[in-house]
Design a protein around this motif. Structure first.
Motif, mmCIF file in Angstrom:
data_model
loop_
_atom_site.group_PDB
_atom_site.id
_atom_site.type_symbol
_atom_site.label_atom_id
_atom_site.label_comp_id
_atom_site.label_asym_id
_atom_site.label_seq_id
_atom_site.Cartn_x
_atom_site.Cartn_y
_atom_site.Cartn_z
ATOM 1 N N VAL A 50 0.851 -1.196 0.000
ATOM 2 C CA VAL A 50 0.000 0.000 0.000
ATOM 3 C C VAL A 50 0.879 1.236 0.000
ATOM 4 O O VAL A 50 2.037 1.197 0.430
ATOM 5 N N ALA A 51 0.347 2.353 -0.475
ATOM 6 C CA ALA A 51 1.137 3.581 -0.567
ATOM 7 C C ALA A 51 1.396 4.188 0.802
ATOM 8 O O ALA A 51 2.486 4.697 1.075
ATOM 9 N N THR A 65 -3.025 2.159 6.329
ATOM 10 C CA THR A 65 -4.487 2.199 6.281
ATOM 11 C C THR A 65 -5.031 1.551 7.542
ATOM 12 O O THR A 65 -4.517 0.529 8.005
ATOM 13 N N SER A 116 -7.134 6.062 5.032
ATOM 14 C CA SER A 116 -5.740 5.897 4.602
ATOM 15 C C SER A 116 -4.956 7.121 5.032
ATOM 16 O O SER A 116 -5.462 8.247 5.026
ATOM 17 N N PRO A 165 2.757 -0.196 4.907
ATOM 18 C CA PRO A 165 3.458 -0.394 3.631
ATOM 19 C C PRO A 165 4.644 -1.340 3.771
ATOM 20 O O PRO A 165 5.340 -1.352 4.792
ATOM 21 N N THR A 201 -0.720 10.096 -3.146
ATOM 22 C CA THR A 201 -1.022 8.767 -2.610
ATOM 23 C C THR A 201 -1.674 7.888 -3.669
ATOM 24 O O THR A 201 -1.329 6.707 -3.826
ATOM 25 N N ASP A 202 -2.630 8.458 -4.403
ATOM 26 C CA ASP A 202 -3.295 7.693 -5.464
ATOM 27 C C ASP A 202 -2.302 7.278 -6.545
ATOM 28 O O ASP A 202 -2.376 6.165 -7.078
ATOM 29 N N GLU A 206 0.961 6.798 -6.177
ATOM 30 C CA GLU A 206 1.829 5.753 -5.657
ATOM 31 C C GLU A 206 1.100 4.408 -5.601
ATOM 32 O O GLU A 206 1.696 3.354 -5.840
ATOM 33 N N SER A 207 -0.193 4.433 -5.316
ATOM 34 C CA SER A 207 -0.976 3.190 -5.330
ATOM 35 C C SER A 207 -1.085 2.646 -6.749
ATOM 36 O O SER A 207 -0.949 1.437 -6.977
ATOM 37 N N LYS A 265 1.678 0.540 -8.211
ATOM 38 C CA LYS A 265 1.821 -0.844 -7.764
ATOM 39 C C LYS A 265 1.132 -1.809 -8.735
ATOM 40 O O LYS A 265 1.302 -3.020 -8.637
#
Length: 901
Positions: free
Chosen positions: A275-276, A279, A343, A445, A612-613, A615-616, A619
């Protein structure tokens, strides 16, 4: 057709559930007259099937929704995942209809399904003339599917489900944590204590006899609810139902799942995944079924996100410790679930996030929920329910949910009940969910977790054989399609507003809402990377004198929905509200457009969430493959391949975004698309009043036309350590949108990979079982010569090379295996049917018209597009198929190279 579709319900056979304000309604002794929908008829056949009819005079499509009272809660020990597995098997065909998907698409229809804890729901939608076929197919598989399913069917669909697990659990950061946490909310012996998707062990042990028995126990008329909504004649529908479902013999209704009372119990689960940011989720089991208590819990979930002092306001804007916040209540027959999920913002540790969340929730519980907040929540509930009938499918879902618990006519009962819920009731409900009795799940993370969680890895128990009597084949007669009806476009009007902006009105008979699409020339390619979309993110900041939280409360109080974003060449603001609120909606839209607010805290929160979005997304193998694919077809300096990175985003200044917004939002480059049942003069007057004094400042633009892609034979590979599946994306050249050959090309692409019955899906999903789904689509903008044909899928990593070889073979085979007339007619009907749902509601019509403009079309061009589709000959389409077959292919592959084979 390309790029005009904006309604997405679910992927191919994906589990799906309602969240937020749910529509699981029960019967109560006294039914208030104002919550009875007099447009709805409910009756029961002699075989026990419950039928609901709800026609619409304005819909241009028909929808058939069938719900069976079997979900994961009804699975016996050792058979977890059977409800979901059988959802897949129900599309495998019967002796009378061996190819279900092909038959549906041949009539221009689409179909899908989803599995929940308490039910499995199937749906079909399409042209009104296809209703007899829909009913015949659905009745036939209810009666006869178990007699036709084979070991090969079972093995193939089991493989597809396992790919679904890899895609949505193993390769989805936090997927494993989500499944384990959801199950842990209930005791181990509770029917909800295993995942609807099933367990590896149970699915692996499934035998054909087990599957046949499952169908014969649960897929019976007395355990089903059928709703027809949209465009149809009720008298004819009754006759058709009698000729189809009425022939299915009665069977014993299966025993219901055992009811168990569940009390919240303190638990803690810790996970590490890719995860970025950290959470945290908090969950509490709650009341069963539907009651004032469950409506109160629903209202609490909405109230926590409303206005100043909400969870969002406190954690995201004021404290700056969170990037996203959500709260929701899920109604379930055997015990609902209340969830709060947050998050962390960039740089915030799991420990700091947990402490901040618990302190904030404790403060809010002590303060309670005020009556002013509840007033806004009631409005939001009423507005949401009022809009449901405008969507045939959404209406069908609501009606079967309500009928499965009593009376479809009372599907709006939650609105009536919400009026009796007080702030004291909601505050009491809030305090029931005690922090020291929560199931707390923390994800920090770290490396990608590609191991199945225990709830999916282990068996749910020891299974035993379930002897069930055989069923005789039931002959469901073929019934001729009804007379075809032509697509009817809404009457339009065009004028200039006092400001000079263009106004196009669409007369749509939607009594609930007015929809506005404010289309503004200038998009992502016309601004520094990332700045355009951030500048247009109007739902993430306030306007005028109102900060975000207060503006949001004002929106909700008026039933207003308003958000903005940026496309490649256009920016857009979409807005809707109840019809009587047109003036309030126009005023809010003007406030956003003319008095943009770029508060420092709100801008910081928006930047943080965007990073954050991003970086997610990085993945995801599919996201990484898409970036690399763009690089292979565009030159290095093309704006289409610019990709923001966290450092670039963090450096963007609010002053620059505001300057871009002010310069771009100008009347001479703006078109308002407004759909409603109001006279055009009324709409124009409201917008003129709200936008009085609006004028352009400085020169417009500059605007870029974009870059023409050039496809060469290339192959790129991206390493994604730990991914259990490989993302495969391919690009091929395509003719320009709006050119004479475009319609034939699009139909050829549809046959290649445009649906469940396409050539690619038939092999990679249905025959080989290597992929959960594969798609091919052509996209581009009219007059910009930027079209591309894209093929995309994710496959088992150990079948990467096999899958690429099959994709290449199937594309090349377009030259040696010509498209048949049957394939052409099916693609033609399906492509034309895609337009039908665009005009069901006012907001949908406005969004559709705006999307058309962004792609270079006017709404009236639809008639020519339909005519072009009708004019395509077999020679035309095979000419385009030959071109596709011989085209170069740019490949982009992302996954774990150590696992790829």
């Amino acid at each position: 057709m390309r790029n005009f579709s904006f309604f997405v319900l679910a992927g191919l056979r994906k589990p799906w559930r309602f969240v937020g304000i749910t529509l699981l309604l029960l019967t109560f002794p006294a039914i208030a007259e104002d919550v009875v929908d007099k447009n709805v008829t409910q009756y029961t056949l002699e075989n026990g099937l419950t039928v609901i009819l709800a026609p619409s005079a304005t819909a241009q499509s028909v929808a058939l929704v069938t719900q069976y009272g079997v979900g994961s809660a009804n699975e016996a020990p050792g058979r977890s995942g059977f409800a979901h597995l059988f959802e897949h098997l129900m599309f495998e065909g019967t002796k009378a209809v061996p190819d279900f998907d092909k038959t549906i698409s041949g009539a221009g229809g689409e179909n899908n399904a989803f599995t929940q804890e308490d039910a499995t729901t199937y749906y079909m939608s399409g042209p009104a003339e296809a209703l007899p076929l829909f009913l015949r197919l659905d009745a036939d598989r209810m009666a006869n599917l178990a007699n036709a399913v084979t070991q090969e069917d079972l093995d193939n669909q089991r493989a597809v489900v396992l790919n679904e697990m890899r895609q949505n659990v193993l390769d989805m950061p936090a997927g494993a944590a989500r499944e384990q946490t959801a199950a842990a909310a209930y005791p181990e012996d509770h029917p909800y204590a295993h995942s609807p998707i099933g367990s590896i062990a149970d699915l692996g042990a499934a035998r054909l006899t087990d599957v046949v028995a499952f169908h014969r126990v649960h897929y019976v008329p007395s355990n089903a609810f059928v709703a027809i909504t949209g465009r149809f004649d009720p008298a004819m529908a009754r006759q058709l139902i009698s000729q189809t479902f009425g022939l299915v013999p009665n069977s014993a209704e299966p025993d219901p799942a055992g009811a168990m009372e569940v009390k919240p119990t303190a638990q803690r689960l810790d996970f590490v995944d890719a995860v970025a940011t950290p959470t945290i989720s908090l969950r509490w089991p709650g009341a069963r079924g539907f009651s004032k208590e469950t409506v109160t819990n629903d209202m609490l979930a909405v109230a926590l996100s409303v206005g100043k002092g909400s969870l969002d306001d406190r954690l995201i804007v004021q404290q700056g410790i969170a990037a996203s916040v959500s709260a929701y209540w899920e109604d379930r027959q055997l015990g609902g679930l209340f969830t709060i999920q947050i998050s962390a913002a960039q740089g915030v540790s799991a420990e700091a996030l947990e402490a901040g969340v618990k302190k904030t929730l404790s403060d809010m519980q002590a303060e309670g929920i005020g009556e002013e907040t509840l007033k806004i929540v009631r409005t939001e509930i009423e507005t949401g329910y009022a809009s449901v009938p405008s969507s045939p499918l959404g209406y069908g879902f609501a009606l079967v949910e309500s009928a499965s618990n009593g009376d479809a006519r009372t599907w709006r009962r939650a609105v009536d009940m919400s009026r009796s819920v007080s702030s004291a009731d909601v505050t009491s409900a809030f305090r029931v969910f005690a922090l020291d009795a929560a199931l707390v799940s923390i994800i920090t993370p770290g490396p990608r977790n590609n191991n199945y969680p225990p709830v999916i890895a282990r068996s749910s128990g020891v299974s035993s054989a379930e002897p069930v009597a055989s069923r005789a084949e039931v002959a469901i007669p073929e019934i001729a399609m009804l007379d075809a009806s032509e697509l009817v476009l809404p009457p339009t009007g065009m004028r200039k507003l006092a400001s000079g902006a263009r106004l196009i009105t669409y007369k749509i008979d939607d009594p609930a809402k007015v929809g506005i699409a404010m289309m503004i020339k200038g998009g992502d390619v016309d601004a520094p990377v990332g700045l355009s979309n951030l500048g247009m993110s109007i739902n993430s900041r306030g306007a005028g004198d109102l900060p975000l939280a207060e503006m949001d409360a004002q929106y909700r109080e008026n039933g207003i929905s308003l958000y903005g974003n940026s496309g490649r060449h256009y920016s857009q603001i979409f807005a809707s509200a109840p019809v009587p609120k047109l003036e309030a909606l126009s005023a809010q839209l003007a406030e956003i457009a003319l008095r943009p607010r770029f508060d420092a805290k709100e801008w910081s929160a928006l930047l943080d969430k965007t990073v954050t979005d991003l970086e997610s997304a990085r993945k995801s193998p599919a996201y990484l493959a898409a970036i690399e694919l763009r690089k292979s077809v565009y030159p290095a300096d093309a704006p289409e391949i610019r990709e923001p990175d966290p450092a670039t985003l963090k450096a963007l200044k609010s002053d620059d975004a505001k300057a871009l917004f002010v310069a771009r939002v100008r009347p001479d480059e703006t078109t308002f698309h407004v759909a409603s049942n109001l006279p055009a003069d009324v709409v124009a007057a409201a917008l003129n009043k709200a936008f009085a004094g609006w004028s352009a400042k400085g020169a417009a633009g500059p605007f870029q036309d974009g870059t023409r892609p050039v496809v060469k034979e290339t192959r790129a590979e991206i390493e994604v350590k730990g991914a259990t599946q490989t993302a495969i994306l391919a690009a091929l050249p395509a003719p320009g949108e709006g050119t004479p050959e475009a319609a034939a090309f699009d139909l050829a692409v549809h046959i290649l990979g445009g649906g469940a019955d396409s050539r690619l899906n038939k092999v990679l999903r249905e025959e080989k079982g290597w992929a959960y789904g594969i798609s091919a689509s052509a996209s581009g903008d009219k007059d910009r010569n930027n079209s591309l044909l894209r093929v995309s899928t994710t496959v088992q990593a150990d079948h990467t090379s096999d899958s690429i070889a099959e994709i290449r073979r199937i594309i090349a085979e377009l030259a040696t295996k010509p498209i048949s007339d049957q394939e052409l007619q099916s693609a033609r009907r399906t492509s034309k049917a895609e337009f039908l749902n665009a005009f069901d509601s006012a907001p949908g019509t406005a969004m559709f018209a705006g999307s058309m403009l962004a792609a270079g079309y006017r709404l009236e061009d639809i008639q020519k597009l339909v005519a072009d589709i009708d004019a395509v000959t077999l020679e035309d389409i095979n000419r385009q198929a030959q071109i596709i077959a011989k085209s170069p292919i740019a490949l982009s592959i992302a996954g774990d190279k150590a696992l790829m084979k």
